[in-house]
Design a protein around this motif. Structure first.
Motif, short mmCIF file in Angstrom:
data_model
loop_
_atom_site.label_atom_id
_atom_site.label_comp_id
_atom_site.label_asym_id
_atom_site.label_seq_id
_atom_site.Cartn_x
_atom_site.Cartn_y
_atom_site.Cartn_z
N THR A 95 52.21 11.15 66.95
CA THR A 95 52.13 12.22 66.11
C THR A 95 53.38 12.12 65.04
N ASN A 96 53.34 12.56 63.87
CA ASN A 96 54.62 12.64 62.89
C ASN A 96 55.76 12.96 63.82
N ASP A 97 55.46 14.07 64.45
CA ASP A 97 56.64 14.87 65.04
C ASP A 97 57.35 13.86 66.06
N GLU A 98 56.35 13.35 66.59
CA GLU A 98 56.83 12.23 67.70
C GLU A 98 57.69 11.16 67.20
N ILE A 99 57.09 10.58 65.95
CA ILE A 99 57.89 9.62 65.40
C ILE A 99 59.19 10.01 64.75
N GLU A 100 59.36 11.43 64.32
CA GLU A 100 60.45 11.93 63.76
C GLU A 100 61.60 12.21 65.07
N ALA A 101 61.08 12.41 66.10
CA ALA A 101 61.92 12.56 67.33
C ALA A 101 62.72 11.07 67.69
N ILE A 102 61.89 10.14 67.64
CA ILE A 102 62.45 8.74 67.86
C ILE A 102 63.33 8.43 66.86
N TYR A 103 63.10 8.75 65.48
CA TYR A 103 64.18 8.44 64.11
C TYR A 103 65.23 9.14 64.51
N GLU A 104 65.17 10.57 65.11
CA GLU A 104 66.45 11.13 65.28
C GLU A 104 67.37 10.77 66.41
N TYR A 105 66.70 10.12 67.27
CA TYR A 105 67.33 9.61 68.51
C TYR A 105 68.05 8.53 68.27
N ILE A 106 67.31 7.52 67.23
CA ILE A 106 68.13 6.35 66.72
C ILE A 106 69.29 6.60 65.88
N GLN A 107 69.05 7.86 65.19
CA GLN A 107 70.25 8.13 64.56
C GLN A 107 71.42 8.67 65.49
N LYS A 108 71.03 9.61 66.21
CA LYS A 108 72.18 10.10 67.20
C LYS A 108 72.81 9.06 67.75
N VAL A 109 71.96 8.11 68.65
CA VAL A 109 72.61 7.17 69.55
C VAL A 109 73.59 6.20 68.71
#
Ligand code: HEC
Length: 122
Positions: A95-109
């Motif tokens: 889902t878009n929300d799941e993809i957004e969570a991956i995006y946020e993870y990559i940003q944060k890490v």
């Protein structure tokens, strides 16, 4: 005495297991284990990109197949790539929300350590 130790341990464990996983952990979980092939073998632990295969063609040329560096990909790039599967990348049904969570993870890490005020363990 022993019982008290066990009981406190039990309470500590059950309290811990009631914690909801954080958005960071959710993104990490999806990045490492999405429904389908993990992103990690192609994009690396932190999205830095990784060589998937290198081979020599019949006419002696070296070819390298590499997962893109996605550390600077925008959310839009991420949505597009994960929904469509460009090149050798598979298409995912996230889902878009799941993809957004991956995006946020990559940003944060990939944030510089001094900007990191959370308790992540690296
Ligand atoms: C089999 C290897 C492979 C897997 C698995 C894979 N990718 Fe990719 N990905 C690629 C390759 C190769 C590209 C570059 C495609 C191209 O442009 O031809 C790419 C492109 C992308 C891009 C676009 C980069 C940009 O700058 O526009 C994003 C974002 C991305 N992948 C995210 C992910 C995520 C998130 C996952 C897991 C859900 C994932 N990929 C799984 C190989 C992979």
């Amino acid at each position: 005495m022993r019982h008290i130790v066990f009981i406190s341990l039990f309470i500590a464990i059950s309290l811990h297991s009631e914690d909801f996983i954080s958005r960071f952990e959710y993104g990490q979980m999806l990045y490492e284990n999405p429904r389908g092939v993990s992103c990690v073998p192609c994009h690396g632990d932190r999205g830095e990109g990784k060589i998937i295969a290198s081979y020599i063609t019949d006419d002696g040329k070296q070819k390298i197949l590499k997962g893109a560096d996605i550390r600077f990909a925008t959310l839009e790039d991420m949505l597009k790539a994960v929904h469509n599967g460009p090149g050798v990348m598979p298409k995912y049904f996230l889902t878009n929300d799941e993809i957004e969570a991956i995006y946020e993870y990559i940003q944060k890490v990939n944030q510089p350590a001094d900007e990191n005020s959370t308790d992540m363990d690296w």
